[in-house]
Design a protein around this motif. Structure first.
Motif, PDB file in Angstrom:
ATOM      1  N   MET A  39       0.817  -1.213   0.000  1.00  8.76           N
ATOM      2  CA  MET A  39       0.000   0.000   0.000  1.00  8.76           C
ATOM      3  C   MET A  39       0.853   1.267   0.000  1.00  8.76           C
ATOM      4  SD  MET A  39      -3.089  -1.113  -0.038  1.00  8.76           S
ATOM      5  CE  MET A  39      -3.964  -2.658   0.306  1.00  8.76           C
ATOM      6  N   ASN A  40       2.175   1.132   0.077  1.00  7.83           N
ATOM      7  CA  ASN A  40       3.036   2.306   0.044  1.00  7.83           C
ATOM      8  C   ASN A  40       2.788   3.100  -1.231  1.00  7.83           C
ATOM      9  OD1 ASN A  40       4.126   1.486   2.449  1.00  7.83           O
ATOM     10  ND2 ASN A  40       6.058   0.738   1.584  1.00  7.83           N
ATOM     11  N   ALA A  41       2.792   4.404  -1.111  1.00 13.94           N
ATOM     12  CA  ALA A  41       2.400   5.272  -2.221  1.00 13.94           C
ATOM     13  C   ALA A  41       3.219   5.038  -3.481  1.00 13.94           C
ATOM     14  CB  ALA A  41       2.495   6.734  -1.786  1.00 13.94           C
ATOM     15  N   SER A  42       4.514   4.789  -3.337  1.00 18.97           N
ATOM     16  CA  SER A  42       5.361   4.612  -4.522  1.00 18.97           C
ATOM     17  C   SER A  42       4.909   3.417  -5.345  1.00 18.97           C
ATOM     18  CB  SER A  42       6.827   4.441  -4.100  1.00 18.97           C
ATOM     19  OG  SER A  42       6.961   3.338  -3.217  1.00 18.97           O
ATOM     20  N   PHE A  43       4.561   2.326  -4.675  1.00 17.66           N
ATOM     21  CA  PHE A  43       4.081   1.140  -5.391  1.00 17.66           C
ATOM     22  C   PHE A  43       2.635   1.337  -5.839  1.00 17.66           C
ATOM     23  CE2 PHE A  43       2.101  -3.146  -5.413  1.00 17.66           C
ATOM     24  CZ  PHE A  43       2.878  -3.725  -6.402  1.00 17.66           C
TER      25      PHE A  43
END
Length: 267
Positions: A39-43
Motif C-alpha cells: 500500500m506504500n504510495a510509490s508502489f
C-alpha cells in the motif's frame, strides 16, 4: 528487470518459479501484503490495485501472472538464441488458465485462526487510512482498497462463498489426479509452466496443514508432490520460506511486525 513480490503470494511464487526454471536474472523487491507494504504510495502509484506480483522490464510493466510467465518464456528463448525454443503450447496454456481460475484468498483466510485474521484485517484498515492521509491525491484508489477489506470480512461470513471455493478446489485436484495417472507431469512427460502454476496450490495446502486431506488422499498427486519438491526452483522459491521450521520463522516475523506496529501506532 525487477519483480515486486512476496513469498505469501501464490502468484508471486509462480512467477519466481518460472524465472528460476528459465534461469532469468532479476532484481527482487519484497512487499509484504499482510503488513500492508504493497500500500506504500510509490508502489500504489505504479499499481493502484496493489496486487502482487508486478514485473517490470524498463518502462514495460506486466501485472497478470500468466502474461508475466509467457513473457519470461520469450525472454528465455531470445537470451539463449534457441530458435526452436517455443512458449507454452495450447495444452499447457489451458492448464495454466484452469488452475488460475481458482482463487485461494477466501479458502486460505477461512483456515486461519479467527483472532489472527481479525488482527490483520484491523491493522490493514489502519494502514490504508494512514496512506490515504499521506497521499490525498490517491484517496479515491485507497478508499476502494479499504472497501475491499470490508468486503473480504463480509464474504468470509458467507458460508456459500467458502463452500463454492472448496468445491472448485476439489474439482481442480480431481482433474489433476486424473491427468497425473496418464502423464509424469501435468501436461506431459516434461516439466512445463503448467506445473509452475500448480506447485504453489499444493504448497498452500501443506502450509494450511491440509496435506493429508487434499494431497495424500490422491496417490498420483502425492507422488507428483514428492517429485516436484526436489526441483532446485521449488527449494529456492518455496521451501526456503515454508519448509519445516522456516514456516514458523516466516509467519512469526510478520506477526511480530504487525503486533509491534499496532502497539506503537506506526501504520
Amino acid at each position: 528487470m525487477q519483480l515486486y513480490h512476496h513469498p505469501y503470494s501464490m502468484d508471486s511464487q509462480r512467477v519466481r518459479l518460472a524465472l528460476e526454471e528459465k534461469g532469468i536474472d532479476y532484481t527482487s523487491f519484497h512487499l509484504n501484503p499482510v503488513t500492508g507494504k504493497n500500500m506504500n504510495a510509490s508502489f500504489f502509484r505504479m499499481n493502484p490495485s496493489a496486487t502482487l506480483p508486478v514485473f517490470q522490464n524498463g518502462d514495460h510493466k506486466i501485472y497478470n501472472t500468466i502474461e508475466i510467465i509467457q513473457y519470461v518464456e520469450r525472454i528465455a528463448s531470445v537470451s539463449t538464441g534457441a530458435e526452436n525454443m517455443t512458449v507454452s503450447g495450447r495444452e499447457v496454456t489451458e492448464w495454466m488458465h484452469r488452475i488460475q481460475q481458482w482463487n485461494p484468498k477466501f479458502f486460505t483466510l477461512a483456515h486461519i485462526p479467527d483472532k489472527y485474521f481479525r488482527s490483520v484485517s484491523k491493522f490493514l484498515r489502519r494502514v490504508v487510512m494512514a496512506r490515504m492521509e499521506e497521499s490525498p491525491d490517491l484517496a479515491g484508489a485507497y478508499h476502494r482498497k479499504l472497501q475491499e477489506v470490508y468486503d473480504t470480512e463480509d464474504k468470509l461470513k458467507n458460508s456459500n462463498v467458502l463452500i463454492q471455493d472448496k468445491e472448485h478446489l476439489i474439482r481442480l485436484l480431481d482433474e489433476v489426479e486424473k491427468q497425473l495417472n496418464e502423464t509424469k507431469y501435468l501436461a506431459g512427460e516434461e516439466f512445463t509452466m503448467a506445473d509452475v502454476m500448480l506447485i504453489p496450490v499444493l504448497a498452500r495446502l501443506v502450509l494450511l496443514n491440509l496435506e493429508d486431506e487434499y494431497i495424500g488422499s490422491r496417490p498420483n498427486t502425492a507422488k507428483y508432490w514428492i517429485m516436484v519438491q526436489q526441483r532446485p526452483s521449488y527449494k529456492k522459491v518455496i521451501a526456503s520460506h515454508f519448509n519445516g521450521w522456516r514456516k514458523y520463522r516466516t509467519l512469526w516475523k510478520t506477526w511480530c511486525s504487525i503486533h509491534i506496529r499496532s502497539i506503537l501506532r506506526r501504520f
